[in-house]
Motif scaffolding. Sequence first.
Motif, PDB file in Angstrom:
ATOM      1  N   ILE A   1      52.601  32.383  35.506  1.00 17.87           N
ATOM      2  CA  ILE A   1      51.354  31.943  36.151  1.00 17.87           C
ATOM      3  C   ILE A   1      50.183  32.793  35.681  1.00 17.87           C
ATOM      4  N   THR A   2      50.407  34.088  35.536  1.00 15.56           N
ATOM      5  CA  THR A   2      49.350  34.972  35.030  1.00 15.56           C
ATOM      6  C   THR A   2      48.933  34.575  33.623  1.00 15.56           C
ATOM      7  N   LEU A   3      49.892  34.302  32.761  1.00 21.07           N
ATOM      8  CA  LEU A   3      49.588  33.899  31.389  1.00 21.07           C
ATOM      9  C   LEU A   3      48.848  32.575  31.350  1.00 21.07           C
ATOM     10  N   VAL A   4      49.219  31.647  32.237  1.00 20.96           N
ATOM     11  CA  VAL A   4      48.518  30.353  32.288  1.00 20.96           C
ATOM     12  C   VAL A   4      47.050  30.573  32.641  1.00 20.96           C
ATOM     13  N   LEU A   5      46.782  31.377  33.655  1.00 18.75           N
ATOM     14  CA  LEU A   5      45.397  31.645  34.054  1.00 18.75           C
ATOM     15  C   LEU A   5      44.635  32.344  32.931  1.00 18.75           C
ATOM     16  N   PHE A   6      45.270  33.313  32.294  1.00 18.50           N
ATOM     17  CA  PHE A   6      44.626  34.040  31.196  1.00 18.50           C
ATOM     18  C   PHE A   6      44.309  33.106  30.032  1.00 18.50           C
ATOM     19  N   ASP A   7      45.271  32.262  29.653  1.00 19.82           N
ATOM     20  CA  ASP A   7      45.074  31.363  28.510  1.00 19.82           C
ATOM     21  C   ASP A   7      44.026  30.298  28.796  1.00 19.82           C
ATOM     22  N   VAL A   8      44.041  29.754  30.010  1.00 18.63           N
ATOM     23  CA  VAL A   8      43.058  28.723  30.355  1.00 18.63           C
ATOM     24  C   VAL A   8      41.646  29.283  30.223  1.00 18.63           C
ATOM     25  N   GLY A   9      41.423  30.490  30.721  1.00 19.45           N
ATOM     26  CA  GLY A   9      40.101  31.094  30.620  1.00 19.45           C
ATOM     27  C   GLY A   9      39.637  31.250  29.187  1.00 19.45           C
ATOM     28  N   ILE A  10      40.522  31.703  28.309  1.00 20.41           N
ATOM     29  CA  ILE A  10      40.152  31.928  26.908  1.00 20.41           C
ATOM     30  C   ILE A  10      39.957  30.606  26.166  1.00 20.41           C
ATOM     31  N   VAL A  11      40.934  29.698  26.275  1.00 24.27           N
ATOM     32  CA  VAL A  11      40.897  28.457  25.500  1.00 24.27           C
ATOM     33  C   VAL A  11      39.706  27.594  25.910  1.00 24.27           C
ATOM     34  N   VAL A  12      39.466  27.450  27.203  1.00 23.52           N
ATOM     35  CA  VAL A  12      38.364  26.604  27.663  1.00 23.52           C
ATOM     36  C   VAL A  12      37.027  27.159  27.180  1.00 23.52           C
TER      37      VAL A  12
END
Length: 264
Positions: free
Chosen positions: A144-155
């Motif tokens: 879940i932490t990685l999902v939140l981190f990746d969403v912030g960067i990719v978006v």
Amino acid sequence: MTAVLPPRKRNWPGILGGLAAFIALTIATCIPAWGGIDINLGHIARNWRNGADRLAQMFTPDWSILPRTWEPLLETLAMAVVGAAISAVIALPLSLWAARPTNPSTPWRTLVRGIVNVIRAVPDLVYATILVAMLGVGALPGIITLVLFDVGIVVKLVSEAIDSADDSYMEAGRAAGGTQNQINRVTALPQTWPAFASQVIYSLELNVRISAVLGLVGAGGIGLLIDEVRGFYRYDALSAIVLELLVVVIALEVVSVNLRKRLR
């Protein structure tokens, strides 16, 4: 006849003034009385031996720890892949909603960007610490932490790429009477796909490094083993784990570079 440009004049007073200001600011940040960082050179001089002993242990890796690393390393890789895959599904529509050409509605675009900025503002270790307290020790808080981190960067990166790209093809779609959803699906999405795929691959690359750190707070992966050997001051075993991670990261980077070349 070839035109020769005159040499560029340098503003030496401005350059020297900027350099002096930079040096003064650096010195000021090292003075505790002025709100700077307390750097005690005496402590460094007295305790350098501790660091030297630890480095000496790390230069003699204990390879006997490697059989214990296979399972947590596979868990780390699984966390990285699953986190990148889930975040890609979430980030694709958010990237379109956060960009001006693909979302002309200013209130909705501002809302999406605000949510993404809030997600990016919180450090990943803070997410992991809170999620471990909520869900317990294991891989789920890490994913879940990685999902939140990746969403912030990719978006952020993909939406900025859409904003800076030529959107004349979208104007043609509007002139033809297409709705915004049709224009995004038929014109914007194919143009955005290479940048989006490249950023997802980059986030996968980051996930391997980050997931190793998240284990230090109980969020699964090889970080749990790193925390264990560090707690017993086994820096020789820690060195072997770090070298193993280095090999994995280099191999993953080679694969990601080749994938990015195919996307161009």
